[in-house]
Design a protein around this motif. Structure first.
Motif, PDB file in Angstrom:
ATOM      1  N   GLN A  33       0.817  -1.209   0.000  1.00  0.00           N
ATOM      2  CA  GLN A  33       0.000   0.000   0.000  1.00  0.00           C
ATOM      3  C   GLN A  33       0.855   1.265   0.000  1.00  0.00           C
ATOM      4  O   GLN A  33       0.362   2.344  -0.294  1.00  0.00           O
ATOM      5  CB  GLN A  33      -0.933  -0.001   1.217  1.00  0.00           C
ATOM      6  CG  GLN A  33      -2.026  -1.064   1.142  1.00  0.00           C
ATOM      7  CD  GLN A  33      -2.895  -1.072   2.383  1.00  0.00           C
ATOM      8  OE1 GLN A  33      -2.628  -0.368   3.358  1.00  0.00           O
ATOM      9  NE2 GLN A  33      -3.932  -1.879   2.367  1.00  0.00           N
ATOM     10  N   ARG A  34       2.099   1.155   0.366  1.00  0.00           N
ATOM     11  CA  ARG A  34       2.963   2.334   0.383  1.00  0.00           C
ATOM     12  C   ARG A  34       3.437   2.617  -1.046  1.00  0.00           C
ATOM     13  O   ARG A  34       4.006   1.758  -1.696  1.00  0.00           O
ATOM     14  CB  ARG A  34       4.149   2.114   1.317  1.00  0.00           C
ATOM     15  CG  ARG A  34       5.057   3.318   1.460  1.00  0.00           C
ATOM     16  CD  ARG A  34       6.111   3.052   2.517  1.00  0.00           C
ATOM     17  NE  ARG A  34       5.519   3.028   3.854  1.00  0.00           N
ATOM     18  CZ  ARG A  34       5.311   4.110   4.584  1.00  0.00           C
ATOM     19  NH1 ARG A  34       5.629   5.295   4.106  1.00  0.00           N
ATOM     20  NH2 ARG A  34       4.800   4.022   5.778  1.00  0.00           N
ATOM     21  N   HIS A  77       6.325  -0.998   8.151  1.00  0.00           N
ATOM     22  CA  HIS A  77       6.628  -0.018   7.107  1.00  0.00           C
ATOM     23  C   HIS A  77       7.843   0.812   7.477  1.00  0.00           C
ATOM     24  O   HIS A  77       8.101   1.080   8.647  1.00  0.00           O
ATOM     25  CB  HIS A  77       5.453   0.955   6.899  1.00  0.00           C
ATOM     26  CG  HIS A  77       4.326   0.347   6.137  1.00  0.00           C
ATOM     27  ND1 HIS A  77       3.042   0.788   6.260  1.00  0.00           N
ATOM     28  CD2 HIS A  77       4.282  -0.661   5.237  1.00  0.00           C
ATOM     29  CE1 HIS A  77       2.254   0.093   5.476  1.00  0.00           C
ATOM     30  NE2 HIS A  77       2.983  -0.795   4.841  1.00  0.00           N
ATOM     31  N   SER A  78       8.572   1.255   6.456  1.00  0.00           N
ATOM     32  CA  SER A  78       9.562   2.293   6.699  1.00  0.00           C
ATOM     33  C   SER A  78       8.819   3.607   6.872  1.00  0.00           C
ATOM     34  O   SER A  78       7.656   3.726   6.509  1.00  0.00           O
ATOM     35  CB  SER A  78      10.533   2.372   5.521  1.00  0.00           C
ATOM     36  OG  SER A  78       9.818   2.661   4.336  1.00  0.00           O
ATOM     37  N   VAL A  96       7.411   8.894  -0.569  1.00  0.00           N
ATOM     38  CA  VAL A  96       6.852   7.557  -0.367  1.00  0.00           C
ATOM     39  C   VAL A  96       5.911   7.633   0.825  1.00  0.00           C
ATOM     40  O   VAL A  96       6.334   7.951   1.941  1.00  0.00           O
ATOM     41  CB  VAL A  96       7.973   6.529  -0.111  1.00  0.00           C
ATOM     42  CG1 VAL A  96       7.386   5.142   0.085  1.00  0.00           C
ATOM     43  CG2 VAL A  96       8.971   6.530  -1.263  1.00  0.00           C
ATOM     44  N   LEU A  97       4.627   7.337   0.591  1.00  0.00           N
ATOM     45  CA  LEU A  97       3.610   7.516   1.619  1.00  0.00           C
ATOM     46  C   LEU A  97       2.650   6.336   1.651  1.00  0.00           C
ATOM     47  O   LEU A  97       2.422   5.680   0.636  1.00  0.00           O
ATOM     48  CB  LEU A  97       2.793   8.796   1.350  1.00  0.00           C
ATOM     49  CG  LEU A  97       3.559  10.115   1.214  1.00  0.00           C
ATOM     50  CD1 LEU A  97       2.621  11.184   0.678  1.00  0.00           C
ATOM     51  CD2 LEU A  97       4.135  10.530   2.561  1.00  0.00           C
ATOM     52  N   GLU A 101      -0.997   8.301   5.543  1.00  0.00           N
ATOM     53  CA  GLU A 101      -0.106   9.467   5.492  1.00  0.00           C
ATOM     54  C   GLU A 101      -0.541  10.434   4.403  1.00  0.00           C
ATOM     55  O   GLU A 101      -0.477  11.656   4.569  1.00  0.00           O
ATOM     56  CB  GLU A 101       1.330   8.999   5.281  1.00  0.00           C
ATOM     57  CG  GLU A 101       1.902   8.262   6.483  1.00  0.00           C
ATOM     58  CD  GLU A 101       3.073   7.365   6.135  1.00  0.00           C
ATOM     59  OE1 GLU A 101       3.632   6.741   7.069  1.00  0.00           O
ATOM     60  OE2 GLU A 101       3.426   7.259   4.945  1.00  0.00           O
ATOM     61  N   LEU A 102      -0.992   9.900   3.274  1.00  0.00           N
ATOM     62  CA  LEU A 102      -1.505  10.760   2.209  1.00  0.00           C
ATOM     63  C   LEU A 102      -2.758  11.493   2.670  1.00  0.00           C
ATOM     64  O   LEU A 102      -2.939  12.682   2.377  1.00  0.00           O
ATOM     65  CB  LEU A 102      -1.812   9.921   0.967  1.00  0.00           C
ATOM     66  CG  LEU A 102      -2.407  10.674  -0.221  1.00  0.00           C
ATOM     67  CD1 LEU A 102      -1.432  11.722  -0.733  1.00  0.00           C
ATOM     68  CD2 LEU A 102      -2.798   9.711  -1.321  1.00  0.00           C
ATOM     69  N   LYS A 103      -3.611  10.799   3.402  1.00  0.00           N
ATOM     70  CA  LYS A 103      -4.829  11.418   3.928  1.00  0.00           C
ATOM     71  C   LYS A 103      -4.485  12.575   4.864  1.00  0.00           C
ATOM     72  O   LYS A 103      -5.122  13.643   4.823  1.00  0.00           O
ATOM     73  CB  LYS A 103      -5.664  10.362   4.655  1.00  0.00           C
ATOM     74  CG  LYS A 103      -7.013  10.853   5.137  1.00  0.00           C
ATOM     75  CD  LYS A 103      -7.811   9.719   5.767  1.00  0.00           C
ATOM     76  CE  LYS A 103      -9.164  10.198   6.265  1.00  0.00           C
ATOM     77  NZ  LYS A 103      -9.947   9.075   6.883  1.00  0.00           N
ATOM     78  N   ALA A 104      -3.469  12.374   5.702  1.00  0.00           N
ATOM     79  CA  ALA A 104      -3.040  13.442   6.613  1.00  0.00           C
ATOM     80  C   ALA A 104      -2.423  14.599   5.840  1.00  0.00           C
ATOM     81  O   ALA A 104      -2.620  15.770   6.174  1.00  0.00           O
ATOM     82  CB  ALA A 104      -2.039  12.881   7.627  1.00  0.00           C
ATOM     83  N   LEU A 105      -1.674  14.284   4.790  1.00  0.00           N
ATOM     84  CA  LEU A 105      -1.042  15.321   3.979  1.00  0.00           C
ATOM     85  C   LEU A 105      -2.070  16.225   3.323  1.00  0.00           C
ATOM     86  O   LEU A 105      -1.861  17.446   3.202  1.00  0.00           O
ATOM     87  CB  LEU A 105      -0.162  14.660   2.909  1.00  0.00           C
ATOM     88  CG  LEU A 105       0.495  15.590   1.878  1.00  0.00           C
ATOM     89  CD1 LEU A 105       1.473  16.540   2.564  1.00  0.00           C
ATOM     90  CD2 LEU A 105       1.194  14.780   0.798  1.00  0.00           C
TER      91      LEU A 105
END
Length: 258
Positions: A33-34, A77-78, A96-97, A101-105
């Motif tokens: 998913q990342r 995950h890293s 790389v997200l 993390e994309l949702k938070a961004l």
């Protein structure tokens, strides 16, 4: 299995194999998913506290690390990673997200858009026809056949030894040029000249997506001819005594002579 008062467990029982497979598959799907994303930001909203755009982008990634709570699977995950920072053609970065993390961004000030980085394939080897360009009229004639024009080509690299990039009779490199000729595998700075005034390569995106990928040429050197083909059409020089294994000899002329 019960043998009197002793219990014997077979470590390779179907249940254990199934459980192991399920956990491995679940972990693989979570890691998959990342992805690498290209993120566009509104530079006008950049706070003055940041020294430059790279500082802002690094801080944005750090804030995402702090805002997203890892799940029991995310610990494998890293951390989110900044790949490239952009500030010329558009303002933003690649990173790389995970989906969280994309949702938070997307909640960050100045966020405009984000899309997945992807691999593209060449569409054609008849580039001038594909672009519907006419060598006898239009933009080339109006621009003086490209005199004093700097052309940037984003493609699969370049073969600097090609006669299309000889610099015989050309003037000095324009003083406004701010690029570099980056030395790397089978490519050194002496391969740049007054025709091929610079070369660089960008492969962090593909490595971020798959660190195990085999890159055949870690440099700006072309390995399949596509980038050289396009660059010679855009800005190739006259090349004399060209033929196809002795057939149809003559002078090859690209779309621009400067």
């Amino acid at each position: 299995m019960n043998m009197g008062s002793r219990n014997i467990w077979f470590p390779c029982s179907p249940y254990r194999i199934l459980l192991s497979w399920f956990l491995s598959a679940h972990l693989f799907l979570a890691i998959a998913q990342r992805c690498t994303y290209i993120v566009h930001l509104d530079k006008s909203l950049m706070p003055n506290v940041f020294a430059d755009h790279h500082h802002l982008h690094s801080s944005t990634i750090d804030s995402i690390k702090a805002s997203v709570i890892p799940s029991s699977v995310d610990r494998f995950h890293s951390a989110p990673k900044l790949v490239y920072s952009y500030d010329n053609v558009f303002h933003g970065f690649s990173a790389v997200l995970s989906k969280d993390e994309l949702k938070a961004l997307k909640k960050s000030p100045g966020f405009i858009s984000a899309y997945k980085d992807r691999t593209v394939e060449p569409h054609t080897s008849y580039t001038s026809d594909f672009l519907k360009l006419n060598p006898l009229s239009g933009l080339w004639q109006a621009s003086g056949l490209g005199q004093d024009v700097i052309i940037g080509v984003l493609d699969g690299g370049i073969w600097p030894e090609s006669m299309s990039f000889q610099d015989d009779g050309l003037p000095e490199i324009p003083k406004r040029w701010k690029g570099i000729c980056r030395p790397s595998t089978q490519f050194n700075t002496s391969m740049c000249n007054r025709k091929l005034i610079g070369a660089n390569y960008f492969n962090k995106g593909i490595l971020a997506n798959d660190p195990t990928v085999n890159i055949s040429m870690n440099s700006a050197r072309d390995t399949d001819g596509q980038g050289t083909h396009c660059a010679s059409i855009a800005a190739g020089n006259f090349t004399k005594a060209v033929s196809h294994f002795g057939y149809a000899p003559g002078t090859a002329r690209a779309c621009s002579t400067s």
